[in-house]
Design a protein around this motif. Structure first.
Motif, PDB file in Angstrom:
ATOM      1  N   ARG A  20       0.842  -1.199   0.000  1.00 21.87           N
ATOM      2  CA  ARG A  20       0.000   0.000   0.000  1.00 21.87           C
ATOM      3  C   ARG A  20       0.882   1.258   0.000  1.00 21.87           C
ATOM      4  NH1 ARG A  20      -5.389  -0.622  -1.311  1.00 21.87           N
ATOM      5  NH2 ARG A  20      -6.269  -2.439  -0.240  1.00 21.87           N
ATOM      6  N   ARG A  23       2.337   1.638  -3.471  1.00 22.75           N
ATOM      7  CA  ARG A  23       1.344   2.198  -4.401  1.00 22.75           C
ATOM      8  C   ARG A  23       1.110   3.678  -4.112  1.00 22.75           C
ATOM      9  NH1 ARG A  23      -3.985  -1.335  -4.989  1.00 22.75           N
ATOM     10  NH2 ARG A  23      -4.342   0.401  -6.436  1.00 22.75           N
ATOM     11  N   LEU A  24       1.111   4.033  -2.829  1.00 23.91           N
ATOM     12  CA  LEU A  24       0.933   5.429  -2.463  1.00 23.91           C
ATOM     13  C   LEU A  24       2.073   6.275  -3.027  1.00 23.91           C
ATOM     14  CD1 LEU A  24      -0.713   7.489  -0.841  1.00 23.91           C
ATOM     15  CD2 LEU A  24       0.660   6.883   1.162  1.00 23.91           C
ATOM     16  N   TRP A  27       1.647   6.580  -6.970  1.00 26.12           N
ATOM     17  CA  TRP A  27       0.632   7.557  -7.353  1.00 26.12           C
ATOM     18  C   TRP A  27       1.047   8.981  -6.965  1.00 26.12           C
ATOM     19  CZ3 TRP A  27      -2.681   6.812 -10.934  1.00 26.12           C
ATOM     20  CH2 TRP A  27      -3.222   5.531 -11.176  1.00 26.12           C
ATOM     21  N   SER A  28       1.841   9.105  -5.905  1.00 26.92           N
ATOM     22  CA  SER A  28       2.340  10.434  -5.528  1.00 26.92           C
ATOM     23  C   SER A  28       3.269  10.992  -6.593  1.00 26.92           C
ATOM     24  CB  SER A  28       3.061  10.360  -4.175  1.00 26.92           C
ATOM     25  OG  SER A  28       2.166   9.983  -3.138  1.00 26.92           O
ATOM     26  N   GLN A  78      -6.682   8.008  -6.341  1.00 30.44           N
ATOM     27  CA  GLN A  78      -6.036   6.775  -5.907  1.00 30.44           C
ATOM     28  C   GLN A  78      -5.255   6.984  -4.606  1.00 30.44           C
ATOM     29  OE1 GLN A  78      -6.550   3.841  -7.337  1.00 30.44           O
ATOM     30  NE2 GLN A  78      -7.931   4.876  -8.771  1.00 30.44           N
ATOM     31  N   ILE A  79      -4.696   8.164  -4.441  1.00 26.80           N
ATOM     32  CA  ILE A  79      -3.960   8.456  -3.205  1.00 26.80           C
ATOM     33  C   ILE A  79      -4.894   8.420  -2.009  1.00 26.80           C
ATOM     34  CG2 ILE A  79      -2.825  10.341  -1.969  1.00 26.80           C
ATOM     35  CD1 ILE A  79      -1.451  11.018  -4.661  1.00 26.80           C
ATOM     36  N   ASN A  82      -5.666   4.823  -1.072  1.00 27.67           N
ATOM     37  CA  ASN A  82      -4.545   4.145  -0.424  1.00 27.67           C
ATOM     38  C   ASN A  82      -4.277   4.691   0.975  1.00 27.67           C
ATOM     39  OD1 ASN A  82      -2.957   2.133  -2.335  1.00 27.67           O
ATOM     40  ND2 ASN A  82      -3.737   3.786  -3.636  1.00 27.67           N
ATOM     41  N   ILE A  83      -4.492   5.986   1.182  1.00 33.58           N
ATOM     42  CA  ILE A  83      -4.346   6.530   2.532  1.00 33.58           C
ATOM     43  C   ILE A  83      -5.410   5.933   3.452  1.00 33.58           C
ATOM     44  CG2 ILE A  83      -4.611   8.636   3.905  1.00 33.58           C
ATOM     45  CD1 ILE A  83      -3.210  10.157   1.700  1.00 33.58           C
ATOM     46  N   THR A 133      -1.163  12.802   4.334  1.00 36.34           N
ATOM     47  CA  THR A 133      -1.452  13.568   3.124  1.00 36.34           C
ATOM     48  C   THR A 133      -0.488  14.742   2.957  1.00 36.34           C
ATOM     49  OG1 THR A 133      -3.797  12.961   3.249  1.00 36.34           O
ATOM     50  CG2 THR A 133      -3.232  14.886   1.921  1.00 36.34           C
ATOM     51  N   ARG A 136       3.454  13.695   2.793  1.00 36.69           N
ATOM     52  CA  ARG A 136       3.732  13.076   1.486  1.00 36.69           C
ATOM     53  C   ARG A 136       3.743  14.127   0.387  1.00 36.69           C
ATOM     54  NH1 ARG A 136       0.785  12.757  -2.476  1.00 36.69           N
ATOM     55  NH2 ARG A 136      -0.842  13.703  -1.183  1.00 36.69           N
TER      56      ARG A 136
END
Length: 565
Positions: A20, A23-24, A27-28, A78-79, A82-83, A133, A136
């Motif tokens: 996760r 993936r985060l 997408w970031s 998507q972020i 995942n958060i 959030t 990141r």
């Protein structure tokens, strides 16, 4: 110790599902494409497009920048997903911790404190998500902007990054003081809320005692303390503005003031405009989000986690329950009032109920019958005196030793067998059949196709729920049973059958009488008549207690329909 627990919870949440986090991060990267491309796109649109007389080229670069923002929008969705996948397990861990502490605390746990901590768990969850959030976003944006400026014009880096880092350091240095002030404010807020709640609950007594000035002064001190904590918090919070001014706006001033020098170094107007785009469109908003996010959510997370894990409002673990020697009951000088300034409901009561006795409690509504039942069952604690079951204080007696059945019986979703054997999971089938027969539940079992079919409490009448609760207690190991108008929804025949079943079962039975017939079936009767309490047999009390004689006469004349209360 508390800091270690906080780190354990945070680390567990971040490391539980590493894919996760991966993936985060991926997408970031997609989300900060505009942060990297913004300065380049603006510089090329100006220098190669509009300034060179090629508006089409300029528009193409801007269109490319717009496309990168569309990609960022998809990545933002998507972020968030995942958060959420990281934050929800964190919330579950905290909630499990709170509920486990409450269960360990048992009946002595502070229900209000547990409710407050459940609210704080939700605050911690929201704060944790906000921190992930903003941190990141800032890290990825800072790296993207740094790379963008290095590839666009390395000369602008000394004008931008040092003040940004300085503003960041100023903010981080102020965080511990900000956390302390936030903690002080939360504590002051809780004290004010508690003081106001106590005052509101006792307004009648405050007015009756003429204590308005004293109570107003007490509550006023709490409000004044909260106001001082709020002002102290506001002063420390002002450092966030200074940090943002240094890290967010000083780079803009330096770029504008250094423009002639940048031009002398060979930079074009488009490059300078692109550098300003990096700062104003990406870096300053990211820093502002970090300062606001950590300054509010970060401090809130630190304080709430300390409150949850540090035990400030955590219920204490009570001493182990004690098993009484028998079910004899002794009340000595028992006084109880609902509030420190209220008139006692029970005042100096002495009462002995031998083991195996069958006692009925009668009296008008509001006289204290249910209060007495709560004291006997250990649900309430006397302000003065003692309530002993088999030599053990009622509040410390093992739950299996006594049972209180209130007027509103609780039946949960599940099978009839589950409801009946809840207090006696190992009860044999023959004992369950006996309880069903004793309380007239055979028709109910047949209606639901046996003991093991699912029942919906909403489909049961109030009387049927009472019968299930009575049978459940009948199967339990409790040898002291208190029926607090627990048969009020039954007809007289069903009530008589239920009381007869408990009397034949053995042990001590105390019945807060709903009908005078319950007093006739009891061995002894306790008449509660204001400050007077009389104990005796039915025959004795008819001649010695005017209240009891009146109640019996009303019942005989059918002028008291069903209830003494």
């Amino acid at each position: 110790m508390r800091g270690g627990l906080v780190r354990i919870f945070l680390r567990r949440s971040l490391s539980r599902e590493p894919y996760r986090i991966a993936r985060l991060g991926a997408w970031s990267l997609a989300e900060v494409v505009p942060a990297f491309a913004g300065g380049h796109a603006v510089a090329r649109a100006v220098d190669d497009g509009f300034a060179a007389g090629r508006p089409g080229t300029g528009l193409a670069w801007l269109a490319l920048l717009a496309a990168s923002w569309l990609l960022a929008a998809v990545a933002a969705r998507q972020i968030l997903l995942n958060i959420a996948a990281v934050v929800e397990p964190f919330r579950d861990d905290l909630l499990t911790h709170v509920v486990s502490a409450a269960l360990r605390a048992g009946r002595d746990g502070d229900a209000a404190a547990v409710a407050r901590m459940n609210h704080q768990v939700e605050l911690a969850r929201d704060a944790f998500g906000a921190i992930i959030t903003v941190v990141r976003s800032f890290v990825f944006t800072l790296v993207s902007v740094a790379l963008g400026m290095l590839t666009l014009a390395p000369a602008v880096v000394p004008l931008v990054l040092p003040p940004v880092l300085l503003g960041l350091v100023l903010f981080l240095v102020s965080l511990p003081a900000l956390a302390r002030r936030q903690r002080d404010f939360i504590v002051a807020d809780e004290r004010t809320a508690s003081a106001v709640a106590v005052m509101a609950g006792g307004l009648r007594d405050v007015a009756a005692c003429g204590a308005e000035v004293r109570v107003a002064a007490t509550v006023g001190r709490q409000i004044g303390g909260q106001a001082r904590a709020a002002r102290a918090l506001a002063r420390v919070t002002a450092t966030r503005t200074l940090s943002l001014a240094v890290g967010g706006w000083l780079p803009v001033l330096l770029l504008l003031a250094g423009t002639p020098w940048l031009i002398d170094q060979g930079l074009t107007a488009g490059v300078v405009l692109g550098a300003l785009t990096y700062v104003m469109q990406s870096l300053t908003p990211a820093l502002s989000g970090l300062v606001q996010g950590l300054g509010v959510s970060g401090v809130r997370l630190a304080v709430t986690m300390e409150r949850i894990l540090g035990g400030a409002v955590r219920p204490e673990v009570p001493e182990p329950r004690r098993r009484p020697e028998g079910t004899g009951l002794k009340l000595s000088g028992v006084t109880f009032a609902y509030g420190p300034e209220a008139e006692p409901v029970i005042d100096g009561l002495d009462l002995v109920v031998p083991e195996g006795d069958h006692l009925a409690v009668v009296g008008p509504s509001g006289i204290g019958k249910s209060t007495l039942a709560g004291l006997v069952a250990g649900v309430l604690r006397p302000a003065e005196g003692s309530v002993l079951i088999g030599g053990v204080p009622a509040s410390e007696a093992h739950e299996a030793a006594r049972a209180l059945i209130p007027q509103e019986a609780y039946v949960f979703h599940g099978s009839l067998a589950d409801n009946l054997t809840y207090l006696a999971p190992e009860a044999p089938a023959g004992a369950v059949d006996e309880a069903v027969a004793a309380f007239g539940l055979a028709d109910l079992a047949q209606r639901f196709d046996g003991y093991h079919a699912e029942i919906d409490p909403a489909e049961l009448s109030a009387g049927e729920r009472q019968l299930i609760a009575l049978a459940r207690t009948y199967l339990s190991p409790a040898r002291l049973v208190v029926l607090d108008e627990a048969t009020c929804h039954l007809d007289p025949a069903a009530e008589a059958r239920a009381e007869a079943a408990f009397a034949a079962r053995g042990g001590t039975l105390i019945v807060v009488a709903h009908r005078i017939s319950s007093a006739l079936r009891a061995r002894r009767v306790l008449v509660m008549d204001g400050t007077r309490v009389l104990l005796g047999t039915h025959e004795d009390l008819v001649g010695t207690s005017p209240l009891y004689a009146d109640l019996v006469g009303l019942w005989a004349d059918h002028r008291l329909p069903h209830s003494l209360a």
